[in-house]
Design a protein around this motif. Structure first.
Motif, PDB file in Angstrom:
ATOM      1  N   HIS A 131       0.910  -0.991  -0.058  1.00 20.57           N
ATOM      2  CA  HIS A 131      -0.440  -0.264  -0.009  1.00 20.57           C
ATOM      3  C   HIS A 131       0.628   1.497   0.126  1.00 20.57           C
ATOM      4  O   HIS A 131       1.771   1.266   0.775  1.00 20.57           O
ATOM      5  N   ASN A 133      -3.046  -9.017  -1.225  1.00 25.59           N
ATOM      6  CA  ASN A 133      -3.764  -7.900  -1.355  1.00 25.59           C
ATOM      7  C   ASN A 133      -4.666  -8.446  -3.205  1.00 25.59           C
ATOM      8  O   ASN A 133      -4.869  -7.574  -3.762  1.00 25.59           O
ATOM      9  N   LYS A 193      -7.278  -7.292  -4.810  1.00 23.33           N
ATOM     10  CA  LYS A 193      -8.389  -7.031  -4.299  1.00 23.33           C
ATOM     11  C   LYS A 193      -7.686  -5.385  -4.513  1.00 23.33           C
ATOM     12  O   LYS A 193      -7.282  -5.298  -6.079  1.00 23.33           O
ATOM     13  N   SER A 198      -6.382  -2.518  -4.102  1.00 25.79           N
ATOM     14  CA  SER A 198      -5.320  -1.871  -4.179  1.00 25.79           C
ATOM     15  C   SER A 198      -4.387  -3.006  -4.740  1.00 25.79           C
ATOM     16  O   SER A 198      -3.362  -2.427  -4.911  1.00 25.79           O
ATOM     17  N   ASP A 256      -6.792   1.077   2.783  1.00 25.79           N
ATOM     18  CA  ASP A 256      -6.427   0.155   3.402  1.00 25.79           C
ATOM     19  C   ASP A 256      -6.369   1.158   5.043  1.00 25.79           C
ATOM     20  O   ASP A 256      -6.735   0.610   5.626  1.00 25.79           O
ATOM     21  N   GLU A 281     -10.844  -3.027   2.374  1.00 20.82           N
ATOM     22  CA  GLU A 281     -10.720  -4.166   1.361  1.00 20.82           C
ATOM     23  C   GLU A 281     -10.964  -5.553   1.066  1.00 20.82           C
ATOM     24  O   GLU A 281     -11.668  -6.312  -0.187  1.00 20.82           O
TER      25      GLU A 281
END
Lengths: 557, 99
Positions: free
Chosen positions: A341, A402, A405, A407, A437, A442
């Protein structure tokens, strides 16, 4: 894994020797820039906004540990300590100096790598499913075909001055992870009555005029593939428009002539190419295929994995999002996210590259893959090793959980590096990832793919993002158009524009409103963003973005 | 009335390093935008451009970039030139690192 033959080694060495001399002649003034530019592009060397950029091919995204170590060495010795993995499964170095590039190419050749045909109007790096040879849903490993195509297309005398660049992707599974419908030629390995063959798509592509590829042939037998592909490229080479670079790609040729006429022309040309090939390609294919034999998978207990999965919530979250089913019992495919992130999507430091190389050697049968989604894969890991692998990844900032997802964003380099860009992509990706985040939603949102391009050439695949973002220059200000409903898989579709674009500072709030609308309208956590969009259409999202009136107009239309 | 001429600087990328360079009044290539010559006359701008383009063993892709003259030197009027003068926004690399 394929290793270079003496022929490959000699060929690359000769090209590097030629390029070293070309660089010397450019520096001495014997070559003008106009003369030098096509030569440097043939060897993957661009001149970007702040510096030269070297694009190195990673054929079908497959690397071994020694190759990844060498990429780290290049990053450290001749660049600024990092590299950028791209949507064509390549790596780009953003800061090389002209005099150093021949040394970089020689260093690459030491591990069987090069930068040939990563630019120019040639057949580019052939991409493939990044789970090739490992995925549980696979008909056959697509990489032997991809390697055959690489050898055939490299320095192919007929195809060095094509109307425009040409991109081929191969998948071995019905589930398309190689975006074959957005390629000039997309190939899917299929099986009919026990016989392996290929479904061939043609005329897909993103960029200025995005199109979904059309089926040219449902089943091309194995023995016919290379002459068939040669026939396709050959027909386009003659028919493709050289009068206008924006109409030169095969997608326009297919669109203008129609798929049926193209099919007839290909069939006529195929009669000639098939006779000319004479079977030598089949011998070669067998030799190549033997090199892609699966590794010796071990049979071992997985209790250690089960225990860690139960005990450690961080490990569990990582497993839930980053692992995929493997065809061998007790094994898993592990994705290493390069989307921490707030960091630059697709970037890895030299140290991180060495860590990944080492993990591949110790735990992963010495194999790594680069995905077109700008992540790295350990394709063959035994589950019992995963707790240790996760620990090491975590220590090096590589354990972001992630994959798939919100991000896990694809972003092209945009105007932070690229000379063609009309706006920046990277900061937009960083801000979206950071914001979601912070919101800690998420996992609740689930699968949602955001893809960002900094110009209409669409290196960031924005047309096929569930949410696509396109950066433009509107009267001297960066402005971002948003599209919804794009899909890069076997159910491919192009995203639809929401309406007027947004200035940079309003992109994150706009994405939040879109996500809020999805969460409100979805039938439950089991319905993904794309499924919800396909069910309810654009109107509720328009309302969320532009107010009630805009939504009503959309519903009425 | 003819449109007012927007002041310009001559800019390019260095052949060897590839980084952004500007033409100074004394014909040197400089790395910092505040050392660049700001040209306010259209005819002179064309001449300076031609001279600079002839220096093919030093510079690649020479062109004239719009600038606003200020006391601190030329200021970009478009964000692309601002990024060229500064460097990428994701890392402290390029011009901003050279200080």
């Amino acid at each position: 894994m394929y290793s270079y033959t003496e022929f490959d080694t000699a060929f690359v060495a000769e090209r590097n020797r030629q390029f070293r001399q070309q660089v010397e002649r450019r520096i001495s003034g014997a070559l003008t820039e106009d003369e030098f530019k096509p030569l440097r592009l043939m060897n993957g060397l661009y001149l970007q906004l702040h510096a030269y950029m070297l694009r190195v091919a990673i054929p079908y995204g497959t690397l071994n540990g020694a190759q990844m170590d060498q990429l780290a060495l290049l990053a450290e010795k001749w660049d600024k300590g990092y590299g950028h993995f791209t949507t064509r499964q390549n790596i780009q170095y953003n800061w090389p100096e002209l005099r150093d590039v021949p040394d970089m190419l020689d260093a690459l050749a030491e591990v069987g790598m090069h930068a040939i045909q990563t630019s120019g109007n040639t057949i580019r790096n052939v991409t493939a499913d990044h789970f090739a040879g490992a995925a549980a849903d696979e008909v056959a490993d697509p990489r032997p075909v991809a390697e055959l195509l690489r050898q055939w297309s490299t320095d192919h005398p007929e195809f060095q001055f094509l109307p425009r660049k040409f991109k081929i992707a191969v998948t071995g599974a019905e589930n398309d992870r190689a975006v074959i419908k957005a390629h000039d030629i997309g190939i899917q390995v299929v099986e009919h009555d026990g016989e392996i063959g290929y479904r061939v798509l043609v005329g897909g592509g993103l960029g200025r005029t995005p199109m979904i590829g059309k089926e040219l042939a449902p089943f091309v037998p194995q023995a016919d593939l290379l002459p068939y592909v040669e026939a396709v490229v050959s027909v386009w080479n003659l028919l493709g428009r050289r009068d206008n670079k924006y109409k030169a790609r095969i997608k326009i040729t297919v669109h203008e002539h129609g798929i049926d006429e193209i099919r007839e022309r290909v069939a006529a040309r195929f009669a000639e190419t098939k006779a000319a090939f004479g079977g030598v390609d089949l011998e070669l294919f067998e030799e190549i295929e033997a090199q892609f034999a699966p590794p010796a998978f071990r049979n071992a207990p997985t209790e250690a994995f089960d225990a860690a999965y139960e005990a450690d919530p961080v490990f569990r979250a990582w497993c839930d999002s980053n692992l995929t089913a493997h065809k061998a019992g007790g094994y898993a495919i592990a994705q290493i996210s390069l989307k921490a992130h707030g960091k630059t999507p697709g970037d890895a430091t030299a140290e991180q590259m060495r860590v990944m190389a080492d993990l591949a050697r110790r735990f992963g049968h010495d194999e790594l893959r680069i995905t077109h989604e700008q992540n790295v894969v350990l394709p063959h890991v035994h589950k019992s090793d995963l707790p240790e692998i996760h620990k090491i990844l975590k220590a090096h900032g590589l354990a972001t959980a992630n994959i798939g997802k919100i991000s896990d964003i694809i972003a092209c380099p945009g105007m932070d590096y690229c000379a063609l860009a009309t706006a920046r992509s990277i900061p937009i990706a960083q801000e979206i990832a950071t914001r979601f985040d912070e919101l800690k939603i998420e996992n609740e949102i689930g699968e949602l793919k955001i893809k960002i391009s900094g110009c209409i050439n669409a290196c960031g695949h924005h047309h096929v993002g569930h949410i696509g973002i396109l950066g433009l220059d509107r009267a001297g200000v960066e402005n971002y158009q948003i599209t919804l409903g794009g899909d890069a898989t076997e159910t491919a579709s192009l995203g639809e524009r929401t309406g007027p674009g947004f200035p940079a500072e309003e992109v994150v709030p706009a994405i939040e409103r879109i996500v809020d609308a999805y969460m409100q309208h979805r039938e439950g956590p089991g319905e993904s963003f794309l499924q919800t969009y396909r069910r309810i259409g654009m109107a509720p999202f328009k309302t969320a973005l532009y107010g009630e009136d805009a939504g009503k107009r959309q519903r009425a239309a | 009335m003819p449109k007012a001429f927007t002041p310009k600087v001559v800019t390019a990328n260095a052949l060897l390093e590839g980084d952004v360079i500007y033409l100074a009044a004394d014909d040197r290539w400089v790395r910092r935008l505040d050392e660049a010559e700001i040209i306010t006359d259209e005819a002179i701008a064309q001449l300076r451009l031609l001279d600079a383009q002839a220096r093919a063993s030093e510079a690649v892709g020479v062109y004239l970039a719009d600038m606003a003259p200020t006391e601190a030197g030329p200021q970009p009027t478009h964000f692309r030139e601002e990024f060229r003068a500064t460097g990428p926004s994701n890392y402290h690399h390029g011009k901003q690192a050279a200080g």
